[in-house]
Design an enzyme around this catalytic site. Structure first.
Site, mmCIF file in Angstrom:
data_model
loop_
_atom_site.group_PDB
_atom_site.id
_atom_site.type_symbol
_atom_site.label_atom_id
_atom_site.label_comp_id
_atom_site.label_asym_id
_atom_site.label_seq_id
_atom_site.Cartn_x
_atom_site.Cartn_y
_atom_site.Cartn_z
ATOM 1 N N LYS A 20 0.821 -1.223 0.000
ATOM 2 C CA LYS A 20 0.000 0.000 0.000
ATOM 3 C C LYS A 20 0.852 1.268 0.000
ATOM 4 O O LYS A 20 0.479 2.256 -0.624
ATOM 5 C CB LYS A 20 -0.922 0.016 1.229
ATOM 6 C CG LYS A 20 -2.119 -0.904 1.112
ATOM 7 C CD LYS A 20 -3.014 -0.737 2.320
ATOM 8 C CE LYS A 20 -4.360 -1.386 2.103
ATOM 9 N NZ LYS A 20 -5.295 -1.102 3.191
ATOM 10 N N ASP A 27 -10.120 3.245 2.093
ATOM 11 C CA ASP A 27 -10.335 2.614 3.409
ATOM 12 C C ASP A 27 -11.185 3.496 4.330
ATOM 13 O O ASP A 27 -12.081 3.005 5.026
ATOM 14 C CB ASP A 27 -8.997 2.300 4.081
ATOM 15 C CG ASP A 27 -8.291 1.108 3.445
ATOM 16 O OD1 ASP A 27 -8.984 0.241 2.868
ATOM 17 O OD2 ASP A 27 -7.051 1.046 3.514
#
Ligand code: ATR
Length: 288
Positions: free
Chosen positions: A78, A115
């Site tokens: 990420k 997210d």
């Protein structure tokens, strides 16, 4: 004799996406996107893409060159994805990580982080009356997941966020980096006073997850109206949620965050903003 093939096949113009990670075998994303592809009858595919970190840059370029629409990126890639993107969304830059990559028609690599969006959308769906601006939030943990939750809560207008983390310095560093006067670092374990007027309590640590130690927390003093949520979804009802439920607090489990964070990518790659339904939850939880 011709026989009917009982499942969809891909055409020459199928849209392709997937999830890159190392390992990736635990990922529920192929099952999740696969459900939506079937539900909406889309000519497309979403694949697990196990990519060793050392091959990450090459793999990302290759997927673009192979005509993929985009990919999700999971641990440990990420952060690695950030410098590989030609353009980053504001939230990806502020969260400091990318989980959703889209390959634009002109070849540019666009990075986003969904997210925090998933976290908020889950609460909105499961606790529609929540007014984020109406009270302080208490956030446990100061890792990557915490960062996404903090940025999202700030964007929703929370008046104050109290972060508690075992390693206090990590909480300070995070607060300094995000640099918003509404963030305050408080003690770990929590002082009851930090819960006394809370609107929301969020666990972003790995405590309570299958195979991890239990989260030890005393909810005494937390208003019964406060919403308690956990980003851990295995088990679905963590000890924290069970304890909160028992004393009468509303609770929201963490599975919805995973499901909602997938929506923006699916929308960009396959053209439909998909629905998160009880049937989808059941499907994702059921064994492969
Ligand atoms: P993620 O990116 O999923 O948030 P992470 O960056 O490894 O993962 O963060 C894990 C979080 O869980 C941290 O807040 C960590 O606390 P520390 O910063 O003190 O390590 C917390 N955590 C993990 N194990 C813990 C434990 N046994 N006790 C208390 N906190 C723990």
């Amino acid at each position: 004799m011709t026989s009917r093939i009982p499942y969809r096949t891909l055409s020459g113009t199928s849209r392709l996406a997937g999830v890159m990670g190392w390992p990736v075998s635990h990922s529920k994303s192929p099952r999740l996107h696969g459900y939506w592809l079937a539900k909406y009858g889309i000519d497309g595919s979403y694949m697990p893409l196990p990519v060793e970190p050392k091959n990450f840059q090459d793999a990302l370029k290759s997927l673009r060159n192979l005509g993929f629409s985009g990919v999700n990126v999971t641990i440990p890639q990420k952060e690695m994805a950030m410098p590989e993107c030609d353009e980053l969304s504001d939230r990806a830059r502020r969260i400091g990580a990318v989980n959703t990559v889209t390959f634009a028609k002109d070849g540019r690599v666009l990075g986003d982080n969904t997210d925090g969006f998933g976290f908020i959308e889950n609460l909105r769906q499961e606790a529609p009356d929540i007014d984020f601006a109406s009270g302080p939030a208490v956030v446990l943990g100061a890792g990557g997941a915490s960062r996404a939750v903090l940025v999202a809560l700030l964007d929703e207008g929370v008046p104050e966020i109290r972060i508690a983390n075992r390693t206090r310095k990590r909480a300070y560093d995070l607060a300094t980096e995000i640099n918003d006067p509404r963030i305050k670092v408080v003690n770990w374990p929590l002082d009851p006073a930090d819960l006394a007027d809370a609107l929301l309590v969020v666990n972003t640590t790995s405590l309570g997850m299958v195979g991890q130690p239990k989260l030890e927390i005393d909810l005494e003093g937390l208003p019964k109206t406060a919403l308690v949520t956990d980003i851990v979804y295995a088990p679905l009802i963590t000890d924290l949620l069970a304890q909160a439920k028992k004393r009468g607090n509303p609770v929201v489990d963490g599975l919805g965050m995973l499901l909602h964070q997938a929506r923006p990518g699916f929308h960009r790659w396959f053209g439909i903003d998909p629905e998160v339904t009880p049937e989808l939850r059941e499907f994702v939880l059921s064994p492969d």
